[in-house]
Design a protein around this motif. Structure first.
Motif, mmCIF file in Angstrom:
data_model
loop_
_atom_site.group_PDB
_atom_site.id
_atom_site.type_symbol
_atom_site.label_atom_id
_atom_site.label_comp_id
_atom_site.label_asym_id
_atom_site.label_seq_id
_atom_site.Cartn_x
_atom_site.Cartn_y
_atom_site.Cartn_z
ATOM 1 N N ASP A 81 7.451 10.359 13.664
ATOM 2 C CA ASP A 81 8.019 9.018 13.531
ATOM 3 C C ASP A 81 7.264 7.986 14.367
ATOM 4 O OD1 ASP A 81 8.781 9.890 16.023
ATOM 5 O OD2 ASP A 81 10.863 9.240 15.852
ATOM 6 N N GLU A 82 6.036 8.326 14.790
ATOM 7 C CA GLU A 82 5.299 7.405 15.657
ATOM 8 C C GLU A 82 5.034 6.069 14.961
ATOM 9 O OE1 GLU A 82 0.963 6.965 17.842
ATOM 10 O OE2 GLU A 82 1.799 8.960 17.544
ATOM 11 N N ALA A 83 4.556 6.115 13.717
ATOM 12 C CA ALA A 83 4.265 4.868 13.007
ATOM 13 C C ALA A 83 5.528 4.037 12.834
ATOM 14 C CB ALA A 83 3.631 5.167 11.651
ATOM 15 N N ALA A 84 6.626 4.689 12.525
ATOM 16 C CA ALA A 84 7.893 3.970 12.367
ATOM 17 C C ALA A 84 8.311 3.315 13.679
ATOM 18 C CB ALA A 84 8.978 4.933 11.886
ATOM 19 N N ALA A 153 11.178 3.389 5.863
ATOM 20 C CA ALA A 153 12.447 2.816 6.310
ATOM 21 C C ALA A 153 12.212 1.686 7.308
ATOM 22 C CB ALA A 153 13.325 3.905 6.930
ATOM 23 N N ALA A 154 11.252 1.889 8.215
ATOM 24 C CA ALA A 154 10.946 0.854 9.204
ATOM 25 C C ALA A 154 10.328 -0.377 8.540
ATOM 26 C CB ALA A 154 10.005 1.408 10.271
ATOM 27 N N LEU A 155 9.452 -0.164 7.573
ATOM 28 C CA LEU A 155 8.835 -1.289 6.858
ATOM 29 C C LEU A 155 9.872 -2.085 6.093
ATOM 30 C CD1 LEU A 155 5.631 0.425 5.395
ATOM 31 C CD2 LEU A 155 5.719 -1.231 7.262
ATOM 32 N N SER A 156 10.782 -1.382 5.448
ATOM 33 C CA SER A 156 11.821 -2.060 4.680
ATOM 34 C C SER A 156 12.707 -2.896 5.586
ATOM 35 C CB SER A 156 12.659 -1.020 3.926
ATOM 36 O OG SER A 156 13.635 -1.656 3.126
ATOM 37 N N GLN A 157 13.046 -2.360 6.741
ATOM 38 C CA GLN A 157 13.874 -3.096 7.685
ATOM 39 C C GLN A 157 13.129 -4.301 8.255
ATOM 40 O OE1 GLN A 157 15.206 -0.835 11.077
ATOM 41 N NE2 GLN A 157 16.897 -2.224 11.480
ATOM 42 N N ALA A 158 11.833 -4.145 8.461
ATOM 43 C CA ALA A 158 11.044 -5.215 9.075
ATOM 44 C C ALA A 158 10.711 -6.337 8.105
ATOM 45 C CB ALA A 158 9.751 -4.640 9.644
ATOM 46 N N HIS A 159 10.394 -5.978 6.853
ATOM 47 C CA HIS A 159 9.857 -6.973 5.923
ATOM 48 C C HIS A 159 10.573 -7.042 4.578
ATOM 49 C CE1 HIS A 159 6.432 -7.963 8.489
ATOM 50 N NE2 HIS A 159 6.184 -6.678 8.636
ATOM 51 N N GLY A 160 11.605 -6.243 4.390
ATOM 52 C CA GLY A 160 12.328 -6.291 3.126
ATOM 53 C C GLY A 160 11.570 -5.611 1.999
ATOM 54 N N GLY A 161 11.883 -5.990 0.772
ATOM 55 C CA GLY A 161 11.259 -5.370 -0.386
ATOM 56 C C GLY A 161 12.083 -4.198 -0.877
ATOM 57 N N THR A 162 11.696 -3.648 -2.018
ATOM 58 C CA THR A 162 12.425 -2.524 -2.584
ATOM 59 C C THR A 162 12.074 -1.230 -1.850
ATOM 60 O OG1 THR A 162 10.713 -1.940 -4.186
ATOM 61 C CG2 THR A 162 12.308 -3.660 -4.834
ATOM 62 N N PRO A 163 12.935 -0.225 -1.910
ATOM 63 C CA PRO A 163 12.609 1.059 -1.295
ATOM 64 C C PRO A 163 11.313 1.652 -1.825
ATOM 65 C CG PRO A 163 14.946 0.961 -1.802
ATOM 66 C CD PRO A 163 14.329 -0.257 -2.430
#
Length: 220
Positions: A81-84, A153-163
């Motif tokens: 989970d380092e990247a997240a 999951a981290a990208l979605s939380q940070a910047h939105g967009g679809t899963p």
């Protein structure tokens, strides 16, 4: 490593001392196993032999590690989970790709084995063991799959967009970092100095993240 498998790494518990004891035993079993695999070869060492050398029973060993391959690959579990985490901890107003780019360059500067830019004999031997053992390479994909999912999951939380958009972006980012690290390791293993490789590695990382920014504008 199958993509369906999960790391059996002990999780922290309330009551600290017990958790620390479990973690020490977990690490001791794995290090014992890796030493045997490096000495004799992965396929030539049985789980029973590892258990005996680590002074635990086979049932105890399997409470810590779901498979023989996980005895080696726990080192990757530490980085799943380092990247997240990098994305989640990015500075206010910063983008995911900027944070990941900086983190990779910092790893290069520190000669972090995860970047492939390490000439420590133990690290080189570990990579030879890993990439020279088909069952370990296959099982590694499961760790990469979980890393992608955590990053998505981290990208979605940070910047939105679809899963799906986040998952596709995460797959590209993880693949880029993996290819960069493998190229660095290949060159170091072939005898090039880490200082020589480092200069090209930083340029390659800059170019790779520039391409990611162009293809993934939401996260840039």
């Amino acid at each position: 490593m199958s993509s369906a498998s999960t790391s059996s790494r002990p999780q922290p518990e309330a009551g600290g001392l017990r958790a620390r004891k479990k973690q020490r035993r977990y690490e001791a079993i794995s290090e014992t196993a890796i030493a045997l695999f490096l000495e004799k070869g992965f396929e030539k060492v049985s789980v029973a032999e590892v258990a005996e050398a680590a002074e635990v029973s086979k049932p105890t060993l399997f409470r810590y590690f779901a498979s023989k391959e996980d005895l080696v690959l726990h080192r990757f579990a530490d980085h799943e989970d380092e990247a997240a985490r990098v994305v989640t901890a990015r500075p206010a107003g910063g983008t995911a790709l900027d944070a990941l780019h900086r983190n990779f360059l910092t790893g290069l500067d520190q000669r972090d084995p995860v970047t492939g830019l390490s000439d420590h004999p133990g690290v080189l031997a570990f990579h030879r063991l890993l990439y020279g053992t088909p069952s370990l390479v296959a099982r590694l994909y499961g760790y990469q799959d979980r890393s992608e999912r955590a990053l998505a999951a981290a990208l979605s939380q940070a910047h939105g967009g679809t899963p799906l958009e986040a998952r596709l972006a995460a797959a590209q980012i993880v693949a880029v970092q993996r290819v960069l690290a493998e190229e660095n390791w290949r060159r170091v293993a072939a005898g090039e100095s880490t200082d020589d490789v480092a200069r090209d590695a930083a340029t390659a990382a800059d170019d790779a993240f520039r391409q990611l920014r162009g293809g993934l504008p939401r996260y840039a």
